[in-house]
Every structure is written in C-alpha cells, then in structure tokens.
Motif scaffolding. Structure first.
Motif, PDB file in Angstrom:
ATOM      1  N   LEU A  33       0.829  -1.200   0.000  1.00 42.80           N
ATOM      2  CA  LEU A  33       0.000   0.000   0.000  1.00 42.80           C
ATOM      3  C   LEU A  33       0.868   1.258   0.000  1.00 42.80           C
ATOM      4  N   ILE A  34       1.912   1.245   0.790  1.00 46.69           N
ATOM      5  CA  ILE A  34       2.818   2.393   0.845  1.00 46.69           C
ATOM      6  C   ILE A  34       3.460   2.632  -0.522  1.00 46.69           C
ATOM      7  N   GLU A  35       3.902   1.557  -1.162  1.00 47.61           N
ATOM      8  CA  GLU A  35       4.544   1.689  -2.469  1.00 47.61           C
ATOM      9  C   GLU A  35       3.548   2.238  -3.504  1.00 47.61           C
ATOM     10  N   GLU A  36       2.296   1.753  -3.476  1.00 45.67           N
ATOM     11  CA  GLU A  36       1.309   2.201  -4.444  1.00 45.67           C
ATOM     12  C   GLU A  36       0.960   3.676  -4.256  1.00 45.67           C
ATOM     13  N   VAL A  37       0.741   4.081  -3.024  1.00 43.65           N
ATOM     14  CA  VAL A  37       0.417   5.480  -2.757  1.00 43.65           C
ATOM     15  C   VAL A  37       1.570   6.386  -3.173  1.00 43.65           C
ATOM     16  N   LEU A  38       2.791   5.987  -2.887  1.00 46.46           N
ATOM     17  CA  LEU A  38       3.952   6.794  -3.250  1.00 46.46           C
ATOM     18  C   LEU A  38       4.084   6.905  -4.768  1.00 46.46           C
ATOM     19  N   THR A  39       3.911   5.783  -5.469  1.00 51.35           N
ATOM     20  CA  THR A  39       4.014   5.805  -6.931  1.00 51.35           C
ATOM     21  C   THR A  39       2.958   6.699  -7.550  1.00 51.35           C
ATOM     22  N   LEU A  40       1.702   6.555  -7.092  1.00 47.53           N
ATOM     23  CA  LEU A  40       0.613   7.367  -7.629  1.00 47.53           C
ATOM     24  C   LEU A  40       0.842   8.849  -7.366  1.00 47.53           C
ATOM     25  N   SER A  41       1.311   9.175  -6.185  1.00 48.10           N
ATOM     26  CA  SER A  41       1.556  10.565  -5.839  1.00 48.10           C
ATOM     27  C   SER A  41       2.656  11.157  -6.694  1.00 48.10           C
ATOM     28  N   GLN A  42       3.708  10.408  -6.932  1.00 47.14           N
ATOM     29  CA  GLN A  42       4.812  10.911  -7.742  1.00 47.14           C
ATOM     30  C   GLN A  42       4.376  11.173  -9.184  1.00 47.14           C
ATOM     31  N   VAL A  43       3.570  10.280  -9.747  1.00 44.45           N
ATOM     32  CA  VAL A  43       3.117  10.464 -11.124  1.00 44.45           C
ATOM     33  C   VAL A  43       2.183  11.660 -11.221  1.00 44.45           C
ATOM     34  N   HIS A  44       1.246  11.777 -10.266  1.00 42.06           N
ATOM     35  CA  HIS A  44       0.319  12.909 -10.271  1.00 42.06           C
ATOM     36  C   HIS A  44       1.057  14.230 -10.132  1.00 42.06           C
ATOM     37  N   ALA A  45       2.092  14.246  -9.338  1.00 38.51           N
ATOM     38  CA  ALA A  45       2.841  15.482  -9.106  1.00 38.51           C
ATOM     39  C   ALA A  45       3.799  15.808 -10.238  1.00 38.51           C
ATOM     40  N   GLY A  46       3.866  14.937 -11.243  1.00 38.89           N
ATOM     41  CA  GLY A  46       4.742  15.198 -12.380  1.00 38.89           C
ATOM     42  C   GLY A  46       6.188  14.857 -12.119  1.00 38.89           C
ATOM     43  N   HIS A  47       6.423  14.047 -11.074  1.00 41.20           N
ATOM     44  CA  HIS A  47       7.809  13.694 -10.746  1.00 41.20           C
ATOM     45  C   HIS A  47       8.242  12.387 -11.398  1.00 41.20           C
ATOM     46  N   GLY A  48       7.298  11.738 -12.124  1.00 38.96           N
ATOM     47  CA  GLY A  48       7.665  10.490 -12.768  1.00 38.96           C
ATOM     48  C   GLY A  48       8.646  10.731 -13.905  1.00 38.96           C
ATOM     49  N   THR A  49       9.700   9.968 -13.971  1.00 39.43           N
ATOM     50  CA  THR A  49      10.693  10.087 -15.035  1.00 39.43           C
ATOM     51  C   THR A  49      10.845   8.742 -15.728  1.00 39.43           C
ATOM     52  N   LEU A  50      11.292   8.798 -16.959  1.00 39.83           N
ATOM     53  CA  LEU A  50      11.476   7.585 -17.752  1.00 39.83           C
ATOM     54  C   LEU A  50      12.957   7.290 -17.931  1.00 39.83           C
ATOM     55  N   LEU A  51      13.305   6.035 -17.739  1.00 39.38           N
ATOM     56  CA  LEU A  51      14.655   5.564 -18.047  1.00 39.38           C
ATOM     57  C   LEU A  51      14.510   4.621 -19.239  1.00 39.38           C
TER      58      LEU A  51
END
Length: 494
Positions: A297-315
C-alpha cells in the motif's frame, strides 16, 4: 356622373413648360430651398415631413396627407395637415382608426404600387356618392375635398411613400403643379432614405460599441480568472511538492521497519533461529501477510503521488519485453496454483527488444496480472505481448466475473473497485489500475478495458516506441531469489 381623370406623367410637354413659366420662378425656388433646408435640419422624419407639408400647402391646396412605407411593407399615414384645426382633428381621428391599406384601389396605396403620380379632379360632388366606404365619403365631404394630386416619394430606385394634396375649391391640378410636387416628393424621399441609413448606421455603431464593451468585459473577466487560476496552480504546485516530500519521507520511515519485520519473518520461517511450531508458523504467516499488505500500500500510494505530481521520469533502454512477461508469469505461479487456475503465456519465441522504461513496464504487467488473479475464481488468465506497427501491445485476459460498461471507466480512478461494496475492501486498495494507467500515460501509451458481466475482462496496453536515453545492452530479466518469490507469493495471498 362625375368624371375622374388619372394622369401618368411623361416628359414635360410644351404646355407643361408654358405652365411652369407662368409660375413665379423665384417663389418656386424659394419654396424648394426652404423645404430642403427644413428636411436637412432634422432626422425626426414625421415632424420634418409634416413641416414640409405645411410649407407646401400654399402652393398645392387646402390640405395634404403624407404616407410612408414601413419596413414590413405596410403603409403608415404619418401626417394629415389642414389649416382648419377642427377639420385637421376630424381627419386625423378618422385616418387613425382607418389607416390606408396596401391594396387600396385609389390614393396613396395605388401610387406607391405603380410608382406613378396621379391627378384625380372632381368635377361634381356625385363622384363621392360612388365611394363604397360611407364613413370615408362623409369625411371627405365635411373637409370639402374637390380634387387630388398624389405623387410618389422615390429615392435610389425605391418608392418610400407618397404625398397627397387635396383642393377644396374645384381647382384642377396641372403639369406645373405636378412638376413641383414631384420635385418635392423626391426631396422628401431622399431625406427619408438618408434618415433611415443614418439610423441603421447608428444602430450598427451602438451594436459595435456594445460588442466592444462586452469583449472588453470578457477580456477583463478572463484576465481575472487567469490570475485566480495562476494563483490556484501555484498553490497546487506548492501543495503537491509538500505532499510528495511528506510521502517520500513517510514511505522511507515506514518501509525501513517493515522490511526488517518481513526479513525476520522469513528467517523465523526458515527456522534459522530454531524449530517453529505449527501455531507459531501460522502467527508468522499472519504477520508476514499484514506487513506485506502495508508495504505494498505504501509503495502504491507513493508511486501514484509521484506520477500525479509530475515527478515520474522515464529511463528508456532496450528491454526484452517477452522475457519480462515470462518472468512475471513465473513470479505469480504460486498464487495461480493456490487458486487452481490455468496461466497461459503467449510471447514471441525470439527476444522482443523494445526501447522503453523496463521497470515501469514490469510494474504494469504485475498490476494487471495481479488484478486478473484477484477477480478470477475459475478458468484461465492469459498474458500476451506482441509488436505492432506503432509499438507494442500487451494484453491480459481472464475468465473472471467481468464488469458492466458503466463500471469499466471508474475502475481507473484511485481507490475504486468493482463488485458489491461488501467485498471490495478485502480485495485490495483500488490503486493498482489507477497506477497502471498513469504509468502507461507517462510512457506515452494507453490502457483500455473490454468486459461484460460473467464474460471476463481483457486489459489492453498500447505503448509507442520511445527514443533511447542511452545505448546499453538489452536488459536481462532479473532473477528472483527463492525467498523473495515466497514472500511475494504470501503478499499476493493477502
């Protein structure tokens, strides 16, 4: 029987020229000049036309009427002028109650239709006896009407009205009267047309001014709304940064002790600290399941928050997607076996090398496969990946419960699950599909769902080709330690 003559003027004859010469030319020109000045002084048509008619009375007869054509083609009698106030009142009252009709056989309506002037001299009073309208006949007798001269008011090729002069002394109008009356009619028509054009121009100016004011107000309102939106955006960005910082910190603080708990649970299960009784092993299983669920649950919430905030990056790197799908299939085999399901993996025999973010693609496959296993109690789960002309297509099919079209789109919203409310909480957090769509969109792709109640579901992920961020050898599927597989299998069982 009285006689009536109707005259349609052509080019002035020699007799007409002689008649005109008999008039006092200076008086005629003075009258026309005064009339032109009067018509030019005001744009109030009715008042101006009445004034012009008053000026004309000494030249043409005892009284007159002025009719104009309205925009709807009806005829409006705008002026009835008589030097006798009482007779003028009687005439105005009558014509107010009996306005001229467009199809009247005599008078101004006929002249307006034909565009030709008319004489109507009355030799004896018997002509009035032939009129069908008794009230009109009586009014004309009371006013002493003896002869009529009606001329059209024409300007720019259109007939805008007519002027009717009435004599009460059995005067016969001649060509000289006609020429002067027609000249007056043309001047009045030009004044009418100019006034209407001016009115239209004023209406257009007012409309343009109103439109300009409306546009100015709209622009000011848009600027104000943009400022509000900019302020809200800045506040949202600050809040997102604060939320991301908070979640990152809390995630680290939670994951560290939870990882330790899971590690020690694994050591105890492996009996490294000594023998474990069946009851103790059951307690350890429950501890592991609860800890695994909380960590996930912690991992999912963190991932969703990062993507929503525009912090997701692609490698972006070259990845063998077929190997990734097979590796995920091997990872979920313990849960497949526990539920007595069939797992089918359909991938190309040769490596499917594709430039993308391998870790995010792996997470998408895990989320969709885990979702299919949750909602499939019997039958098959099928994982497939294949290239197409635009990129690559991943499909995850199951023979589970299926959902209706109304529920399908809501499944991709955070914390939303299908099925009766009483069963939803026990089946997960409702974040997996939301994260899957966010990751696919981050990678430039899409996620769609085809499903029907009782017919299973098919999730399709379409990913486009991405430019490589760096040239590296293809990534080999990560080998999963036996203990990690065991721990993840127990986590899925929760």
């Amino acid at each position: 029987m009285a006689s009536r003559s109707t005259h349609h003027p052509a080019a002035p004859s020699t007799a007409a020229a002689t008649a005109v010469s008999d008039l006092d030319s200076r008086t005629r020109f003075a009258f026309l000049a005064e009339t032109s000045r009067c018509l030019a002084d005001s744009l109030d048509l009715e008042t101006t036309l009445a004034t012009a008619a008053n000026l004309a009375l000494p030249h043409f007869g005892a009284w007159c009427m002025v009719d104009i054509v309205e925009p709807d083609e009806s005829i409006c009698r705008v002026a009835v002028i008589h030097p006798d106030a009482e007779k003028q009142r009687i005439a105005r009252d009558f014509y107010r109650e009996h306005p001229p009709g467009r199809d009247d056989a005599i008078g101004a309506p006929r002249v307006i239709r034909t565009h030709h002037s008319e004489f109507a001299p009355v030799a004896v009073a018997d002509v009035l006896d032939d009129m069908a309208d008794a009230a009109h006949r009586d009014i004309l007798r009371r006013l002493g009407a003896q002869s009529f001269l009606t001329v059209p008011m024409r300007a720019r090729g259109r007939t805008l009205g007519a002027i009717t002069f009435v004599s009460d002394d059995q005067r016969r109008y001649d060509d000289a009267d006609l020429l002067l009356a027609e000249d007056l009619g043309r001047r009045c028509a030009m004044a009418i047309d100019n006034a209407r054009l001016y009115g239209q121009a004023e209406d257009a100016r007012r409309t343009a001014e109103e439109a300009r004011e409306t546009a100015t107000f709209a622009a000011q309102r848009a600027n104000a709304l943009r400022e509000v939106a900019d302020g809200a955006r800045l506040e949202a960005e600050v809040a997102n940064r604060a939320k991301a910082t908070f979640l990152t910190t809390m995630s680290h603080e939670f994951r560290t002790p939870l990882s330790a708990v899971l590690g020690f649970v694994g050591l105890l299960n492996d009996e490294l600290a000594g023998p474990v009784t069946p009851l103790q092993r059951e307690y350890l299983r429950r501890i592991g399941n609860a800890s695994g669920n909380l960590l996930r649950l912690i991992e999912e919430v963190l991932t969703l928050s990062q993507v929503h905030a525009g912090h997701g990056t692609l490698l972006v790197e070259d990845v063998d997607l077929a190997a990734v799908v097979r590796d995920v299939a091997e990872l979920i085999m313990p849960l497949v076996g526990a539920k007595r399901l069939t797992l089918t993996v359909d991938t190309p025999a040769a490596p499917l090398i594709f430039a993308t973010d391998g870790a995010k693609f792996r997470q998408i496959v895990i989320n969709l496969a885990g979702n299919a296993l949750k909602f499939t109690s019997a039958g098959e789960v099928r994982l497939s990946v294949e290239p197409d002309e635009r990129g690559v297509v991943l499909r995850v099919r199951d023979t589970g419960e299926g959902i209706s079209g109304e529920e399908a789109e809501r499944l991709f919203e955070p914390f939303t699950q299908a099925g009766p409310p009483g069963r939803r909480q026990a089946r997960g957090t409702g974040l997996g599909l939301a994260i899957t769509r966010q990751l696919a969109q981050l990678m430039g792709g899409t996620v769609s769902l085809e499903s029907a109640p009782g017919a299973g579901s098919t999730f399709t992920v379409c990913l486009p080709r991405l430019a490589e961020s760096r040239a590296e050898p293809p990534v080999q599927p990560r080998l999963v330690d036996t203990r990690e597989r065991r721990a993840r299998g127990r986590a899925h069982e929760a």
